[in-house]
Write an enzyme that holds these catalytic residues in place. Structure first.
Site, PDB file in Angstrom:
ATOM      1  N   VAL A 104       0.811  -1.218   0.000  1.00 31.35           N
ATOM      2  CA  VAL A 104       0.000   0.000   0.000  1.00 31.35           C
ATOM      3  C   VAL A 104       0.846   1.271   0.000  1.00 31.35           C
ATOM      4  O   VAL A 104       0.359   2.342  -0.318  1.00 31.35           O
ATOM      5  CB  VAL A 104      -0.971   0.035   1.204  1.00 31.35           C
ATOM      6  CG1 VAL A 104      -2.074  -0.984   1.034  1.00 31.35           C
ATOM      7  CG2 VAL A 104      -0.233  -0.182   2.514  1.00 31.35           C
ATOM      8  N   LYS A 105       2.105   1.152   0.421  1.00 29.69           N
ATOM      9  CA  LYS A 105       3.055   2.279   0.425  1.00 29.69           C
ATOM     10  C   LYS A 105       2.467   3.529   1.069  1.00 29.69           C
ATOM     11  O   LYS A 105       2.594   4.640   0.562  1.00 29.69           O
ATOM     12  CB  LYS A 105       3.539   2.586  -0.990  1.00 29.69           C
ATOM     13  CG  LYS A 105       4.304   1.435  -1.649  1.00 29.69           C
ATOM     14  CD  LYS A 105       4.827   1.834  -3.015  1.00 29.69           C
ATOM     15  CE  LYS A 105       5.621   0.706  -3.655  1.00 29.69           C
ATOM     16  NZ  LYS A 105       4.760  -0.421  -4.097  1.00 29.69           N
ATOM     17  N   ARG A 106       1.850   3.355   2.232  1.00 32.00           N
ATOM     18  CA  ARG A 106       1.261   4.495   2.929  1.00 32.00           C
ATOM     19  C   ARG A 106       2.327   5.265   3.712  1.00 32.00           C
ATOM     20  O   ARG A 106       3.299   4.695   4.196  1.00 32.00           O
ATOM     21  CB  ARG A 106       0.170   4.031   3.894  1.00 32.00           C
ATOM     22  CG  ARG A 106      -0.993   3.284   3.247  1.00 32.00           C
ATOM     23  CD  ARG A 106      -1.730   4.134   2.222  1.00 32.00           C
ATOM     24  NE  ARG A 106      -2.983   3.516   1.840  1.00 32.00           N
ATOM     25  CZ  ARG A 106      -3.360   3.285   0.599  1.00 32.00           C
ATOM     26  NH1 ARG A 106      -2.571   3.611  -0.408  1.00 32.00           N
ATOM     27  NH2 ARG A 106      -4.524   2.733   0.341  1.00 32.00           N
TER      28      ARG A 106
END
Length: 290
Positions: free
Chosen positions: A110-112
């Protein structure tokens, strides 16, 4: 039995097993391959499936059945589910549940990355025991500052989950930011990760994303000393192979998870299982020899 293997059983107050230990066990059993779930439009067409949430669900069911018992983990790319709206997110929930049912670890890509209560909200979405989208680990972007990730780092630790922090990525544009400075941004991030993993031998819970197309040692990245599990993209379609993985990560061989997506999925529904077995033999053999 609870739906989430990291949760203690009824009446139990035992702490959940750390992600780093669960990952080490899975790597020992199944080797380093992590199959990427990337149901993009072109792939769905290649598989003869409709580019809809229902088509994505059918695609994922085939891949998960092939992955069970053949690889250590599955890495769903959230964007390819989110593009179908609420129906696609519902499929992602089912995928995460299906992985748990099949004994597969999940790394939700998700690379949040954000600050304060927003970062805490992302953490609760993916790392809380009761979250519908709970995964064993998630990818995080540290470029608002490593300290801003603290809500996710703390919640992951308390629930027995992990994170993978983007440190030195495989895309060519990444070096402009990640290699800047002396010490570089990537080196500073790895130092922070190492501090969080202190005392967690043989494998910490805070991992790093470092591309297999790179030379970490030449960039001054002490992966072995960080105790970090390594998510190493770039194998297959991006040009890296098992020899690059050994060169880059041989010193951390027992902690390397290698995502393979196109190299497996392009084989179609009839060829996924055999493709996973081939990549496992190649990568496990090379790392074992290394």
């Amino acid at each position: 039995m609870t739906d989430d293997p990291t949760s203690p059983g009824p009446g139990s107050h035992a702490a959940p097993q750390r992600f780093g230990l669960r990952l080490t066990e899975a790597l020992g059993r199944h080797g380093p391959v992590c199959v990427g779930l990337d149901p993009h439009r072109e792939l769905m067409q290649d598989w003869g499936l409709p580019d809809t949430a229902a088509g994505v669900a059918e695609f994922c069911s085939v891949v998960l059945d092939a992955a069970a018992g053949r690889c250590a983990a599955v890495k769903p790319q959230s964007a390819f589910f989110e593009r179908h709206g609420a129906a696609g997110v519902a499929v992602l929930e089912d995928v995460l549940r299906g992985c748990r049912d099949r004994g597969l670890l999940t790394v939700l890509d998700v690379k949040r990355g954000d600050i304060g209560s927003t970062m805490a909200g992302y953490a609760q979405a993916y790392l809380d025991d009761d979250a519908p989208l709970a995964a064993d680990a998630v990818t995080l972007s540290p470029y608002l500052g490593y300290g801003a990730l603290r809500p996710a780092l703390d919640l992951a630790r308390s629930t027995g989950r992990g994170v993978f922090v983007l440190v030195r990525t495989s895309n060519p544009e990444g070096g402009q930011v990640q290699s800047a400075g002396r010490p570089s941004v990537a080196q500073q991030l790895l130092q922070e990760v190492g501090a969080d993993n202190a005392g967690q031998a043989p494998c910490g819970d805070v991992g790093v994303v470092v591309g297999a197309t790179l030379d970490p040692a030449a960039e001054g990245l002490d992966l072995a000393g960080s105790l970090a599990p390594v998510l190493a993209p770039g194998v297959g379609a991006q040009g890296a192979d098992e020899h690059d993985v050994v060169r880059a990560f041989g010193g951390a061989a027992g902690r390397v998870l290698v995502p393979v997506s196109r190299g497996v999925l392009r084989e179609g529904p009839e060829g996924v299982a055999s493709a996973l077995e081939r990549w496992t033999r190649r990568l496990a053999g090379a790392l074992g020899d290394g």
